[in-house]
Every structure is written in C-alpha cells, then in structure tokens.
Design a protein around this motif. Structure first.
Motif, mmCIF file in Angstrom:
data_model
loop_
_atom_site.group_PDB
_atom_site.id
_atom_site.type_symbol
_atom_site.label_atom_id
_atom_site.label_comp_id
_atom_site.label_asym_id
_atom_site.label_seq_id
_atom_site.Cartn_x
_atom_site.Cartn_y
_atom_site.Cartn_z
ATOM 1 N N GLY A 61 59.577 46.904 0.253
ATOM 2 C CA GLY A 61 59.644 48.344 0.047
ATOM 3 C C GLY A 61 60.532 48.982 1.103
ATOM 4 N N ASN A 62 60.148 50.162 1.602
ATOM 5 C CA ASN A 62 60.986 50.891 2.552
ATOM 6 C C ASN A 62 60.908 50.369 3.974
ATOM 7 N N THR A 63 60.249 49.259 4.180
ATOM 8 C CA THR A 63 60.263 48.655 5.511
ATOM 9 C C THR A 63 61.653 48.119 5.845
ATOM 10 N N ILE A 64 62.436 47.794 4.800
ATOM 11 C CA ILE A 64 63.815 47.332 4.989
ATOM 12 C C ILE A 64 64.756 48.162 4.120
ATOM 13 N N PHE A 65 65.849 48.608 4.715
ATOM 14 C CA PHE A 65 66.925 49.288 4.009
ATOM 15 C C PHE A 65 68.182 48.426 4.092
ATOM 16 N N ASN A 66 68.780 48.109 2.967
ATOM 17 C CA ASN A 66 70.089 47.463 2.941
ATOM 18 C C ASN A 66 70.979 48.230 1.971
ATOM 19 N N GLY A 67 72.205 48.529 2.390
ATOM 20 C CA GLY A 67 73.123 49.273 1.536
ATOM 21 C C GLY A 67 72.940 50.774 1.614
ATOM 22 N N ARG A 68 71.973 51.229 2.415
ATOM 23 C CA ARG A 68 71.741 52.657 2.613
ATOM 24 C C ARG A 68 71.397 52.889 4.072
ATOM 25 N N PHE A 69 71.642 54.114 4.556
ATOM 26 C CA PHE A 69 71.237 54.455 5.909
ATOM 27 C C PHE A 69 69.713 54.421 6.010
ATOM 28 N N VAL A 70 69.220 53.964 7.140
ATOM 29 C CA VAL A 70 67.784 53.995 7.392
ATOM 30 C C VAL A 70 67.341 55.450 7.474
ATOM 31 N N ASN A 71 66.333 55.798 6.705
ATOM 32 C CA ASN A 71 65.851 57.178 6.635
ATOM 33 C C ASN A 71 64.606 57.322 7.499
ATOM 34 N N TYR A 72 64.762 57.965 8.648
ATOM 35 C CA TYR A 72 63.633 58.176 9.553
ATOM 36 C C TYR A 72 62.994 59.510 9.196
ATOM 37 N N ALA A 73 61.749 59.469 8.714
ATOM 38 C CA ALA A 73 61.089 60.660 8.157
ATOM 39 C C ALA A 73 59.993 61.177 9.085
ATOM 40 N N ALA A 100 67.129 35.342 3.805
ATOM 41 C CA ALA A 100 66.095 35.231 4.835
ATOM 42 C C ALA A 100 66.305 36.200 5.996
ATOM 43 N N ASN A 101 67.560 36.605 6.240
ATOM 44 C CA ASN A 101 67.869 37.474 7.382
ATOM 45 C C ASN A 101 68.082 38.936 6.990
ATOM 46 N N SER A 102 67.689 39.307 5.803
ATOM 47 C CA SER A 102 67.972 40.674 5.334
ATOM 48 C C SER A 102 67.239 41.741 6.141
ATOM 49 N N TYR A 103 66.208 41.349 6.876
ATOM 50 C CA TYR A 103 65.455 42.296 7.694
ATOM 51 C C TYR A 103 66.205 42.667 8.980
ATOM 52 N N LYS A 104 67.166 41.837 9.401
ATOM 53 C CA LYS A 104 67.770 41.974 10.730
ATOM 54 C C LYS A 104 68.512 43.291 10.951
ATOM 55 N N PRO A 105 69.330 43.770 9.999
ATOM 56 C CA PRO A 105 70.023 45.040 10.257
ATOM 57 C C PRO A 105 69.070 46.205 10.537
ATOM 58 N N THR A 106 67.975 46.287 9.796
ATOM 59 C CA THR A 106 67.004 47.366 10.034
ATOM 60 C C THR A 106 66.334 47.188 11.385
ATOM 61 N N LEU A 107 65.927 45.968 11.708
ATOM 62 C CA LEU A 107 65.281 45.694 12.995
ATOM 63 C C LEU A 107 66.219 45.998 14.161
ATOM 64 N N GLU A 108 67.455 45.523 14.072
ATOM 65 C CA GLU A 108 68.414 45.738 15.162
ATOM 66 C C GLU A 108 68.741 47.216 15.334
ATOM 67 N N TYR A 109 68.827 47.950 14.228
ATOM 68 C CA TYR A 109 69.106 49.385 14.302
ATOM 69 C C TYR A 109 67.973 50.127 15.002
ATOM 70 N N LEU A 110 66.735 49.812 14.629
ATOM 71 C CA LEU A 110 65.593 50.488 15.247
ATOM 72 C C LEU A 110 65.455 50.128 16.724
ATOM 73 N N GLN A 111 65.710 48.870 17.056
ATOM 74 C CA GLN A 111 65.651 48.464 18.465
ATOM 75 C C GLN A 111 66.730 49.175 19.280
ATOM 76 N N MET A 112 67.907 49.359 18.684
ATOM 77 C CA MET A 112 68.990 50.086 19.360
ATOM 78 C C MET A 112 68.573 51.543 19.604
ATOM 79 N N LEU A 113 67.969 52.190 18.594
ATOM 80 C CA LEU A 113 67.514 53.564 18.758
ATOM 81 C C LEU A 113 66.444 53.666 19.859
ATOM 82 N N LYS A 114 65.544 52.707 19.845
ATOM 83 C CA LYS A 114 64.453 52.723 20.840
ATOM 84 C C LYS A 114 64.981 52.586 22.251
ATOM 85 N N ASN A 115 66.025 51.779 22.411
ATOM 86 C CA ASN A 115 66.545 51.507 23.759
ATOM 87 C C ASN A 115 67.648 52.467 24.203
ATOM 88 N N ALA A 116 68.020 53.380 23.275
ATOM 89 C CA ALA A 116 69.116 54.319 23.609
ATOM 90 C C ALA A 116 68.708 55.310 24.691
#
Length: 256
Positions: free
Chosen positions: A195-207, A240-256
C-alpha cells in the motif's frame, strides 16, 4: 438508415465498460493492476493506486479496491472470468479514497472487508479525503459509490488461511504515510503488498497523519522479510529492493 444504425449501437453504449484491465502476473498465484501515476482525474477515471489479488486455492483475496463502485464491479467480473474463482476477502490498506471507495461494491455483495482498527476514526477525521473523488469523476462512474467501513479490524496481525497457503495482514508500526496503513505478506509466494508504505513512480506524500520514525520502522520490517517481490501502492516496480527509494528518502529527511 441512420436511425436504424443508432438504435443498433445504443445497447453497446449503454453496457460499455468504463475500464480495460491489463494485469501483471507477479507469481502464478498473484496478479496486479497498476494505477496511473497522476492524482485522481477524469482522464484516469480514479484508477491511481495499485490493486492485486492472491489465489489462496479455494478462494481469492483482493488487495485494495480503488476509487469507485464501478471499477470494483468490473474488476470483479474480469477476475472471476479469468480465474473461475471468487473473491472472499478484500483488504483495504488505508482509509484513502483511491483504496477504500471501491469496497462499496464488495460490501454490497456481502464480502468481508478488512482494514486497520483505527480506520473508522480516520475516516471521520478526514472527510475531505473523499470529496476530491466525488467532485472530479462523473456521476455515471460514481454511481453507487459510498464510504464503507471494514467488517474485520486489524490491530497488529490477522492470518487468512486458504487451501494452499496462508497470508498475513500486518500493521508493522503505529503508522507510515497514513496512521491506518497495512501491508499484506504471503510467505509462500515471497510477496509483500505495501500500500502507501512504499511509493514508486510518484513523490512520497507526507500527510498530516504520517509518522516518519514509524514509517522507517515499517520499511525496515519489510526489508527484514527478504521477500522476492515487494509491490508498492503506486508504481510498476515490484522487485526485492523496491522499498529502498522510499526508505532512503525518509532517512535523508530525518537526518537533514
């Protein structure tokens, strides 16, 4: 002559389908339908999130129901014709319009609708979530579409047993993109629908009800399963790695 031709064509227009379905086969028992990358528009008829089904042997489980009663009705007919089996359970992975509203068809048929235990609370708290669909799509397409609530509620885990496999409906954290996000795990197929735990092909929507730390926690849980196929709620990617872009994006935001 023209009048006769119009009369002959009229039944075709009256009973024409709104949707053309092109499933992607993930495994021999799992097929998915990929939604458009855009927001809900007249041009995409509200089909903007991925929908999958799992063949359990003696019945099917549908993962999300899209935005309209008519989508769900036509999809159900397509799946029954393709598989010669019937859907028994419908899992709604969050309370958003593009996943929940199609469940109105399955509710009418008496199927069991599964959702997170806090879904009703979030439906009541976010009424504008459904306004865009009713305002955007045509009255013909939206006919019979309603907001429905689940029959079966998941707090942390629910197991569904079929004749040839078991699957698990899981809430791996307090919330990800939505506080009501669920994932579906089929160990035998080495498949996870996120579901929305992973976004591919769209910007991650932080609500407003997103939770960054809990979202990262859920993605790491998905990572720990080492599934061969990981299908997000948006986008065509299911490796198998489709989760990585969402995870890496959120980790980048957290560490910014």
């Amino acid at each position: 002559m023209k009048k006769t031709l119009l009369l002959l064509l009229l039944p075709i227009f009256l009973f024409a389908n709104f949707f053309k379905f092109e499933p992607i086969k993930i495994t021999k028992d799992i097929s998915c339908f990929i939604g458009a990358y855009d927001p809900i528009l007249k041009s995409n008829k509200g089909f903007v999130s991925n929908v999958c089904y799992i063949d359990m042997g003696n019945f099917l489980v549908l993962l999300d129901a899209s935005s309209t009663y008519n989508f769900a009705k036509e999809l159900n007919a397509f799946i029954e014709k393709s598989t010669h089996k019937k859907i028994k359970f419908v899992v709604i992975t969050n309370y958003h319009d593009d996943r929940l509203l199609g469940a109105s068809f399955f509710k009418e048929k008496g199927l069991k609708i599964i959702g997170a235990s806090n879904m009703l609370k979030l439906i009541k708290a976010h009424p504008d979530t459904y306004k865009r669909t009713f305002d955007t799509l045509s009255k013909d397409l939206m006919k019979n579409t309603k907001i429905v609530i689940p029959d079966m509620l998941v707090d942390k885990k629910l197991e569904i047993k079929g004749s040839k496999k078991n699957i698990y409906i899981l809430k791996p954290s307090l919330g990800t993109q939505s506080a009501a996000d669920l994932i579906v795990y089929s160990p035998k197929d080495s498949f996870i629908f996120t579901g929305n735990t992973i976004f591919n092909g769209r910007f991650v929507n932080y609500a407003s009800d997103s939770n960054m730390n809990e979202w990262i926690k859920a993605l790491k849980f998905i990572q720990s399963k080492n599934a061969k196929y990981v299908m997000g709620g948006h986008g065509k990617r299911f490796d198998a790695n489709s989760y990585k872009p969402t995870l890496e994006y959120l980790q980048m935001l957290k560490n910014a």
